[in-house]
Write a protein that holds these residues in place. Structure first.
Motif, short mmCIF file in Angstrom:
data_model
loop_
_atom_site.label_atom_id
_atom_site.label_comp_id
_atom_site.label_asym_id
_atom_site.label_seq_id
_atom_site.Cartn_x
_atom_site.Cartn_y
_atom_site.Cartn_z
N ASP A 258 54.28 41.44 59.28
CA ASP A 258 54.98 40.97 60.48
C ASP A 258 54.55 39.56 60.84
OD1 ASP A 258 56.02 43.48 60.44
OD2 ASP A 258 55.22 44.11 62.39
N ARG A 269 55.47 37.59 66.72
CA ARG A 269 55.22 38.80 65.93
C ARG A 269 55.82 40.01 66.62
NH1 ARG A 269 51.70 42.93 65.60
NH2 ARG A 269 50.96 43.59 63.52
N VAL A 272 59.51 40.31 65.81
CA VAL A 272 59.69 40.82 64.45
C VAL A 272 59.49 42.33 64.42
CG1 VAL A 272 58.79 40.79 62.09
CG2 VAL A 272 59.05 38.65 63.34
N ALA A 273 58.42 42.77 65.04
CA ALA A 273 58.10 44.20 65.06
C ALA A 273 59.22 45.00 65.73
CB ALA A 273 56.78 44.43 65.78
#
Length: 305
Positions: A258, A269, A272-273
């Protein structure tokens, strides 16, 4: 008035004539009456006074043209020597040195300014420094093309900058991923990072072959990018959303973390997660490895929408 008196009486005593009438040749000595002067029509005086001045001006213009022609013959020699003495590449370290070089390059830009800005939204200080330079260039008629990553749509300072420069005539596009930061002025000088660490500095390039290569790289990325909609730049198009999602999913299949995906796409991040979590829920994946397999076999990466 002495000149009026001379016209009415036909002549006037010399000691009653002011010096300016002599200087303008509006009166001359009367040869038949010593001590007196007779008037001269202004048109006749014009030839006597203006003629020599015009001759001097014409001579000065001839000298000026001759000097300009001689200086012009040395311009090519000077340019050649300057180009030969100027290094083709210069390492720039430190914000002050980089900004100074950019001020000179962009300030001298006359035709075209190309910029690719990865990393998502830019810092407000960087945007402030760039805005003045870019607006001045656009005001000179420079064509500016800039590429950002899709994630700038969620960064208000960068979007505010984009609105201002597009209103001034700049063209801005976005792409999910941009490999390198690039600035090119008039296809003569280019700036690229020294390394992946942006704080390490920049490389200023004047080598024509390298600059040409950088411009071709930029043009290829530009063709694949999505125009920012001027009527509502804060509203992402379906193309942008799909492109960003597909880039994340391909990175998952490739085994990237990630954090690595976030750095590459210029996003957090956590974002993205969240993208990955939604797809995992949709596919019923119980692990990262299983998700990669399901993505590769589900056909999601082959969809355009």
């Amino acid at each position: 008035m002495a000149y009026r008196t001379a016209l009415r009486e036909g002549r006037v005593r010399r000691d009653a004539i002011p010096r300016c009438l002599y200087d303008l040749h509006l009166v001359v000595d009367d040869e038949d009456a010593p001590g007196f002067c007779v008037p001269v029509p202004p048109e006749g005086a014009r030839f006597a006074v203006v003629g020599p001045i015009e001759d001097q001006m014409a001579e000065q213009r001839r000298k000026l043209r001759a000097v300009q022609a001689r200086l012009a013959s040395f311009e090519s020699v000077y340019s050649q020597e300057q180009d030969a003495a100027q290094p083709l590449t210069v390492r720039l370290t430190g914000k002050a040195a980089i900004n100074a070089a950019l001020e000179v390059a962009v300030g001298g830009c006359r035709k075209e300014l190309l910029t690719a800005q990865p990393g998502g939204g830019r810092s407000e200080s960087a945007l402030h420094d760039a805005l003045g330079r870019d607006l001045r260039a656009l005001g000179r008629g420079v064509r500016q093309r800039t590429i950002y990553q899709h994630t700038v749509y969620t960064h208000r300072p960068t979007m505010a900058y984009i609105e201002q420069v597009t209103a001034a005539g700049a063209e801005v596009r976005t792409l999910a991923e941009i490999l390198e930061r690039v600035i090119v002025c008039d296809r003569e000088v280019a700036f690229i990072p020294l390394s992946e660490d942006a704080s390490a500095g920049a490389l200023q390039i004047r080598d024509p072959a390298v600059v040409r290569f950088v411009v071709r790289f930029f043009d290829q990325v530009w063709e694949r990018s999505v125009p920012v909609r001027a009527e509502d730049p804060a509203q992402r198009s379906p193309v942008v959303t799909t492109d960003l999602r597909q880039s994340i999913l391909r990175a998952v299949v490739a085994g990237e973390t990630d954090s690595a995906i976030a750095r590459r796409l210029g996003m957090s991040r956590r974002s993205v997660a969240e993208h990955i979590r939604k797809v995992s829920d949709h596919l019923g994946s119980g692990s990262r490895a299983q998700l990669g397999y399901l993505l590769a076999t589900s056909g999601l990466l082959d969809r355009d929408e």
